[in-house]
Design a protein around this motif. Structure first.
Motif, PDB file in Angstrom:
ATOM      1  N   ASN A   1      -6.540  29.856  13.845  1.00  0.00           N
ATOM      2  CA  ASN A   1      -7.316  28.712  13.347  1.00  0.00           C
ATOM      3  C   ASN A   1      -6.867  27.427  14.056  1.00  0.00           C
ATOM      4  OD1 ASN A   1      -8.976  30.101  11.571  1.00  0.00           O
ATOM      5  ND2 ASN A   1      -7.680  29.746   9.781  1.00  0.00           N
ATOM      6  N   GLN A   2      -5.547  27.279  14.245  1.00  0.00           N
ATOM      7  CA  GLN A   2      -5.034  26.095  14.944  1.00  0.00           C
ATOM      8  C   GLN A   2      -5.510  26.065  16.394  1.00  0.00           C
ATOM      9  OE1 GLN A   2      -3.680  23.378  13.849  1.00  0.00           O
ATOM     10  NE2 GLN A   2      -3.866  24.274  11.807  1.00  0.00           N
ATOM     11  N   ARG A   3      -5.470  27.241  17.053  1.00  0.00           N
ATOM     12  CA  ARG A   3      -5.941  27.308  18.450  1.00  0.00           C
ATOM     13  C   ARG A   3      -7.425  26.910  18.526  1.00  0.00           C
ATOM     14  NH1 ARG A   3      -1.575  28.372  18.222  1.00  0.00           N
ATOM     15  NH2 ARG A   3      -1.508  26.285  19.070  1.00  0.00           N
ATOM     16  N   ARG A   4      -8.198  27.396  17.547  1.00  0.00           N
ATOM     17  CA  ARG A   4      -9.648  27.137  17.531  1.00  0.00           C
ATOM     18  C   ARG A   4      -9.927  25.666  17.257  1.00  0.00           C
ATOM     19  NH1 ARG A   4     -10.551  30.393  13.716  1.00  0.00           N
ATOM     20  NH2 ARG A   4     -10.473  32.295  14.964  1.00  0.00           N
ATOM     21  N   LYS A   5      -9.153  25.098  16.349  1.00  0.00           N
ATOM     22  CA  LYS A   5      -9.336  23.678  16.020  1.00  0.00           C
ATOM     23  C   LYS A   5      -9.071  22.836  17.273  1.00  0.00           C
ATOM     24  CE  LYS A   5      -7.983  20.423  12.479  1.00  0.00           C
ATOM     25  NZ  LYS A   5      -6.914  19.956  11.636  1.00  0.00           N
ATOM     26  N   GLN A   6      -8.009  23.192  17.994  1.00  0.00           N
ATOM     27  CA  GLN A   6      -7.666  22.464  19.218  1.00  0.00           C
ATOM     28  C   GLN A   6      -8.774  22.631  20.265  1.00  0.00           C
ATOM     29  OE1 GLN A   6      -4.685  24.263  21.686  1.00  0.00           O
ATOM     30  NE2 GLN A   6      -3.966  22.304  22.483  1.00  0.00           N
TER      31      GLN A   6
ATOM     32  N   GLY B   1     -17.613  25.933  12.967  1.00  0.00           N
ATOM     33  CA  GLY B   1     -16.394  25.136  12.828  1.00  0.00           C
ATOM     34  C   GLY B   1     -15.184  25.872  13.380  1.00  0.00           C
ATOM     35  N   TRP B   2     -14.009  25.630  12.762  1.00  0.00           N
ATOM     36  CA  TRP B   2     -12.778  26.132  13.378  1.00  0.00           C
ATOM     37  C   TRP B   2     -12.044  27.175  12.564  1.00  0.00           C
ATOM     38  CZ3 TRP B   2      -8.273  25.062  10.609  1.00  0.00           C
ATOM     39  CH2 TRP B   2      -8.371  24.067   9.638  1.00  0.00           C
ATOM     40  N   GLU B   3     -12.492  27.408  11.323  1.00  0.00           N
ATOM     41  CA  GLU B   3     -11.622  28.168  10.433  1.00  0.00           C
ATOM     42  C   GLU B   3     -12.217  29.510  10.014  1.00  0.00           C
ATOM     43  OE1 GLU B   3      -8.844  26.819   6.665  1.00  0.00           O
ATOM     44  OE2 GLU B   3     -10.805  25.899   6.925  1.00  0.00           O
ATOM     45  N   ILE B   4     -11.379  30.561  10.081  1.00  0.00           N
ATOM     46  CA  ILE B   4     -11.686  31.784   9.328  1.00  0.00           C
ATOM     47  C   ILE B   4     -10.778  31.727   8.105  1.00  0.00           C
ATOM     48  CG2 ILE B   4     -11.814  34.288   9.298  1.00  0.00           C
ATOM     49  CD1 ILE B   4     -11.663  34.360  12.315  1.00  0.00           C
ATOM     50  N   LYS B   5     -11.370  31.823   6.928  1.00  0.00           N
ATOM     51  CA  LYS B   5     -10.548  31.747   5.706  1.00  0.00           C
ATOM     52  C   LYS B   5     -10.230  33.154   5.218  1.00  0.00           C
ATOM     53  CE  LYS B   5     -12.163  27.320   3.867  1.00  0.00           C
ATOM     54  NZ  LYS B   5     -13.440  26.974   4.493  1.00  0.00           N
ATOM     55  N   MET B   6      -9.069  33.297   4.620  1.00  0.00           N
ATOM     56  CA  MET B   6      -8.791  34.554   3.947  1.00  0.00           C
ATOM     57  C   MET B   6      -9.823  34.667   2.824  1.00  0.00           C
ATOM     58  SD  MET B   6      -6.527  35.686   5.859  1.00  0.00           S
ATOM     59  CE  MET B   6      -6.143  37.254   5.072  1.00  0.00           C
ATOM     60  N   GLY B   7     -10.468  35.825   2.744  1.00  0.00           N
ATOM     61  CA  GLY B   7     -11.567  35.974   1.780  1.00  0.00           C
ATOM     62  C   GLY B   7     -12.934  35.955   2.449  1.00  0.00           C
ATOM     63  N   ASP B   8     -13.006  35.443   3.704  1.00  0.00           N
ATOM     64  CA  ASP B   8     -14.267  35.525   4.462  1.00  0.00           C
ATOM     65  C   ASP B   8     -14.424  36.974   4.930  1.00  0.00           C
ATOM     66  OD1 ASP B   8     -14.577  32.812   4.197  1.00  0.00           O
ATOM     67  OD2 ASP B   8     -14.099  32.329   6.299  1.00  0.00           O
ATOM     68  N   CYS B   9     -15.561  37.569   4.615  1.00  0.00           N
ATOM     69  CA  CYS B   9     -15.708  39.009   4.866  1.00  0.00           C
ATOM     70  C   CYS B   9     -16.904  39.338   5.750  1.00  0.00           C
ATOM     71  CB  CYS B   9     -15.873  39.753   3.542  1.00  0.00           C
ATOM     72  SG  CYS B   9     -14.353  39.745   2.577  1.00  0.00           S
ATOM     73  N   CYS B  10     -16.845  40.485   6.390  1.00  0.00           N
ATOM     74  CA  CYS B  10     -17.970  41.000   7.169  1.00  0.00           C
ATOM     75  C   CYS B  10     -19.011  41.583   6.208  1.00  0.00           C
ATOM     76  CB  CYS B  10     -17.486  42.065   8.149  1.00  0.00           C
ATOM     77  SG  CYS B  10     -17.072  43.635   7.360  1.00  0.00           S
ATOM     78  N   GLU B  11     -20.146  42.048   6.796  1.00  0.00           N
ATOM     79  CA  GLU B  11     -21.224  42.561   5.931  1.00  0.00           C
ATOM     80  C   GLU B  11     -20.815  43.828   5.175  1.00  0.00           C
ATOM     81  OE1 GLU B  11     -22.923  42.528   9.692  1.00  0.00           O
ATOM     82  OE2 GLU B  11     -23.886  44.466   9.491  1.00  0.00           O
ATOM     83  N   LYS B  12     -19.722  44.457   5.622  1.00  0.00           N
ATOM     84  CA  LYS B  12     -19.256  45.650   4.908  1.00  0.00           C
ATOM     85  C   LYS B  12     -18.156  45.319   3.901  1.00  0.00           C
ATOM     86  CE  LYS B  12     -20.267  49.023   8.550  1.00  0.00           C
ATOM     87  NZ  LYS B  12     -19.676  49.857   9.617  1.00  0.00           N
TER      88      LYS B  12
END
Ligand code: APR
Length: 241
Positions: free
Chosen positions: A66-71, A136-147
């Motif tokens: 997430n930090q790398r992506r934000k940068q 945006g820049w963040e994947i949050k814990m709890g963000d899920c794929c369609e499965k």
């Protein structure tokens, strides 16, 4: 005039393959991995860039990327990315990058093969074929794929397969000139791509540091940073010295 091989036989249909590494993005302000002060001095590969790290501490891994992506959202392509894109007007240019940033594409390169994945995408932790753009820049814990599985960064970690290596080998095998920019050539299978170039095809490396190139008699080293090294190579390719 620089003392690099005669490239006068190259023409608009010649295929120039660029193999880039972290050094091509250094002048945009993105840290490399193995230089002094590089990312792998600040973080342990085993804590943030392996499947085992993800299994034992996914929050830490997620935070690292997430930090790398934000940068990444705060930086811009530099002169080297732009020069590589500009050469598309003159040659059939293909880029194979070990970088997970999108700076080649943002500079205008139309054909970019990502060997180690893409930071701005997520993938299902259960099914690697499920890949999504990240807003945006963040994947949050709890963000899920369609499965219903947790999303993880779409990057190739140490110990994982490199699914794009075969298409990359095909491109290098078709190249009329291979240019290696800003990579220490420490990581396989990417570094092995140099062995796939056809005999006699010139290999030009642009990197300020010493590189292990003695296996490659056709290799020439421009010992400069990516921006100035690419500028010199461009002038040489276009017959301007
Ligand atoms: N211009 C060009 N090259 C530069 C510059 C610059 N301004 N600054 C540094 N370099 C060079 C360094 O001299 C070094 O040879 O860039 C290279 C960076 O090497 P690494 O940090 O090892 O990065 P890279 O070769 O891309 O690493 C390969 O390792 O950690 C993994 O998956 C990660 O894709 C990465 C892979």
């Amino acid at each position: 005039m620089i003392n690099i091989p005669d490239l006068g036989s190259l023409h608009s249909k010649s295929k120039i393959v660029f193999l880039s590494g972290a050094g091509v993005s250094a002048e945009s302000g993105i840290s490399t991995f193995r230089d002094n002060g590089g990312l792998w001095e600040q973080y342990s590969i085993y804590e943030v860039a392996t499947p085992e790290a993800w299994a034992s501490n996914p929050e830490l891994v997620q935070r690292f990327y997430n930090q790398r992506r934000k940068q990444l959202l705060e930086v811009e392509p530099n002169a080297a990315h732009l020069t590589i894109a500009e050469l598309q007007q003159h040659f059939d240019v293909e880029v194979i990058t070990q970088n997970v940033d999108d700076l080649h594409e943002r500079a205008g390169s139309g054909k970019v093969l990502y060997l180690h994945g893409e930071l701005r995408k997520s993938q299902s932790s259960a099914d690697p074929a499920l890949v999504y753009d990240i807003e945006g820049w963040e994947i949050k814990m709890g963000d899920c794929c369609e499965k219903g599985s947790q999303l993880r960064p779409h990057v190739v970690w140490f110990g994982e397969m490199v699914p794009m290596i075969e298409p990359a080998q095909e491109l290098v095998a078709q190249s009329d000139l291979l240019v290696v920019v800003g990579t220490s050539l420490n990581v396989y299978p990417a570094a092995g791509l140099l062995h796939v170039a056809r005999p006699g095809v010139p290999i030009i490396a642009i990197d300020p540091a010493e590189l292990e190139l003695h296996h490659f008699p056709a290799a020439f080293h421009i010992r400069e940073k990516a921006g100035t090294g690419m500028q010199k190579l461009k002038h040489h390719l276009l017959g301007k010295g």
